[in-house]
Design an enzyme around this catalytic site. Structure first.
Site, PDB file in Angstrom:
ATOM      1  N   LYS A 125       0.837  -1.195   0.000  1.00 12.65           N
ATOM      2  CA  LYS A 125       0.000   0.000   0.000  1.00 12.65           C
ATOM      3  C   LYS A 125       0.885   1.264   0.000  1.00 12.65           C
ATOM      4  O   LYS A 125       2.102   1.170   0.049  1.00 12.65           O
ATOM      5  CB  LYS A 125      -0.942  -0.025   1.210  1.00 12.65           C
ATOM      6  CG  LYS A 125      -1.844  -1.274   1.264  1.00 12.65           C
ATOM      7  CD  LYS A 125      -2.714  -1.419   0.031  1.00 12.65           C
ATOM      8  CE  LYS A 125      -3.932  -2.292   0.201  1.00 12.65           C
ATOM      9  NZ  LYS A 125      -3.683  -3.738   0.345  1.00 12.65           N
TER      10      LYS A 125
HETATM   11  C1  LIG Z   1      -4.897  -4.735   1.034  1.00 15.57           C
HETATM   12  C2  LIG Z   1      -6.358  -4.798   1.180  1.00 15.57           C
HETATM   13  C3  LIG Z   1      -6.980  -5.356   2.321  1.00 15.57           C
HETATM   14  C4  LIG Z   1      -6.223  -6.080   3.391  1.00 15.57           C
HETATM   15  O1  LIG Z   1      -5.270  -5.336   4.040  1.00 15.57           O
HETATM   16  P1  LIG Z   1      -4.261  -6.040   5.067  1.00 15.57           P
HETATM   17  O2  LIG Z   1      -3.651  -4.870   5.773  1.00 15.57           O
HETATM   18  O3  LIG Z   1      -3.282  -6.813   4.263  1.00 15.57           O
HETATM   19  O4  LIG Z   1      -5.054  -6.883   5.986  1.00 15.57           O
HETATM   20  C5  LIG Z   1      -8.358  -5.310   2.414  1.00 15.57           C
HETATM   21  N1  LIG Z   1      -9.100  -4.759   1.435  1.00 15.57           N
HETATM   22  C6  LIG Z   1      -8.550  -4.229   0.332  1.00 15.57           C
HETATM   23  C7  LIG Z   1      -9.435  -3.628  -0.704  1.00 15.57           C
HETATM   24  C8  LIG Z   1      -7.163  -4.248   0.166  1.00 15.57           C
HETATM   25  O5  LIG Z   1      -6.627  -3.739  -0.953  1.00 15.57           O
END
Ligand SMILES: *Cc1c(COP(=O)(O)O)cnc(C)c1O
Length: 376
Positions: free
Chosen positions: A181
């Site tokens: 992210k």
């Molecule tokens: C990355 C992501 C998640 C999960 O995030 P984590 O921090 O890895 O648990 C959930 N929803 C969306 C849309 C994502 O892109």
């Protein structure tokens, strides 16, 4: 080799990690955690923010807070990451999948009303690629039907919709600081945004193993004890320390990503005009965070060739999501409302290009040259 992703790193993370490691308090809710939570609360004007070990667990907390019970229905897009659905399925919910829009790949706000039944408890919107869903009409629909709205804003940190930060519009919101992210807390991390003040007290209890320990630390009670269901949803101080290094540079990271995104869009403009590819759409009123640069090609065959072609030049491009409604667990725990006009079709056309803080504009130019060669 140009990878698809590299975790962001700006320089101060190491020093903060050491500070946290050498302090006598490395468990959750220490100084760095407080600094990060306050940063989000003031920067994005949020009622209350709580760091979590990841976004998946922030979504799990949201499902517990909304008191999701077996048999309740929860509406969401099928074109999303598994955690959006799992968090609610774990509480026994049945997932009602709604088609996406062709342009933003976000849930189609005009198709939600048909999916609402007396059992509907919540709508979970996903701001795909950090581009906002049509929140005005979604909030109106939810309020008219007494339904909660949870924003899976995992990809939306620093984006906004009509002046409001993503994650701050629904009753609850969730951010991710996974290494893929825009900002990371050392690989894994998340945040629960509590916009409806009614949920604050219970959120602190759920996060502290179902105890009123937060109240105890604030000197409001003499002893803490087990008062509700809960789990352990506190990240370590090491995670918060790493994240603090990134939040101090939040603007710098955002501007760099936007410059890369704009470079891709400019370089690929002519391929879009000649209809070889489609570029992302950013609707009026949305300011995005360049979480992702994707293109859409004609179909899955061209996509496979395209990805293989870039790979020969050591450029790593990827695609995602296999629509949840067609996956094994999705068939068991959910059902598609209405017809799948765009979900499957668009998911098979999408390609994500390399996008990360340390990527250079020259890298983007080189990648775009290769892409132009492919279509020539
Ligand atoms: C990355 C992501 C998640 C999960 O995030 P984590 O921090 O890895 O648990 C959930 N929803 C969306 C849309 C994502 O892109």
């Amino acid at each position: 080799m140009i990878p698809f992703n590299k975790p962001p790193y700006t320089g101060n993370e190491e020093q903060y990690l050491l500070t946290a490691a050498r302090s006598s308090a490395m468990a959750g809710d220490g100084q760095f955690s407080k600094k990060c939570e306050q940063w989000f609360e003031t920067t994005f004007n949020v009622n209350k923010c709580l760091l979590t070990p990841n976004c998946t667990q922030a979504l799990e907390m949201a499902a517990i807070l909304l008191d999701i019970q077996p048999g309740d229905e929860v509406i969401m897009p099928s074109y999303t990451f598994v955690s959006t659905a799992n968090a609610f399925v774990l509480r026994g919910a049945k997932v009602i999948f709604v088609d996406i829009r062709q342009d933003t790949l976000n849930i189609d706000e005009n198709k939600i009303a048909d999916a609402i039944t007396p059992k509907t408890k919540a709508i979970v919107v996903v701001h795909y690629a950090g581009v906002a869903c049509e929140m005005d009409s979604i909030m109106t629909l939810a309020n008219d039907n007494n339904i909660f709205v949870v924003e899976d804003a995992a990809q939306g940190v620093m984006s906004n919709y009509k002046g409001k930060a993503l994650g701050t519009i629904g009753h609850l919101g969730a951010y991710s600081f996974h290494e893929t992210k825009n900002y990371t807390s050392g690989g894994e991390g998340g945040l629960l945004l509590i916009n409806d003040p009614e949920f604050v007290e219970r959120a602190e209890i759920i996060r502290e193993k179902g105890t009123n320990r937060s109240k105890f630390f604030r000197g409001m009670i003499d002893k803490y004890s087990w008062v509700d269901v809960g789990s352990s949803y506190l990240p370590s101080e090491l995670q918060a320390a790493y994240l603090w290094g990134q939040l101090e540079k939040a603007e710098e990271i955002n501007e760099k990503r936007l410059s890369l995104w704009n470079r891709y869009a400019n370089n690929l403009q002519s391929l879009a005009l000649s209809q070889h590819i489609e570029l992302p759409t950013i609707p009026q009123g949305c300011i995005h965070n360049a979480h992702m640069f994707y293109i859409k090609v004609a179909d899955i065959k061209i996509r496979s060739k395209f990805i293989a072609f870039l790979k020969e030049s050591d450029i790593h491009s990827v695609f995602h999501y296999i629509p949840l409604h067609s996956a094994e667990a999705g068939l068991k725990h959910g059902i598609f409302s209405g017809s799948d006009v765009y979900t499957t079709k668009e998911s098979e056309r999408l390609i994500r290009l390399p996008m990360y803080f340390s990527l250079s504009l020259e890298d983007v130019d080189m990648i775009c040259n290769k892409i132009n060669t492919f279509f020539a």
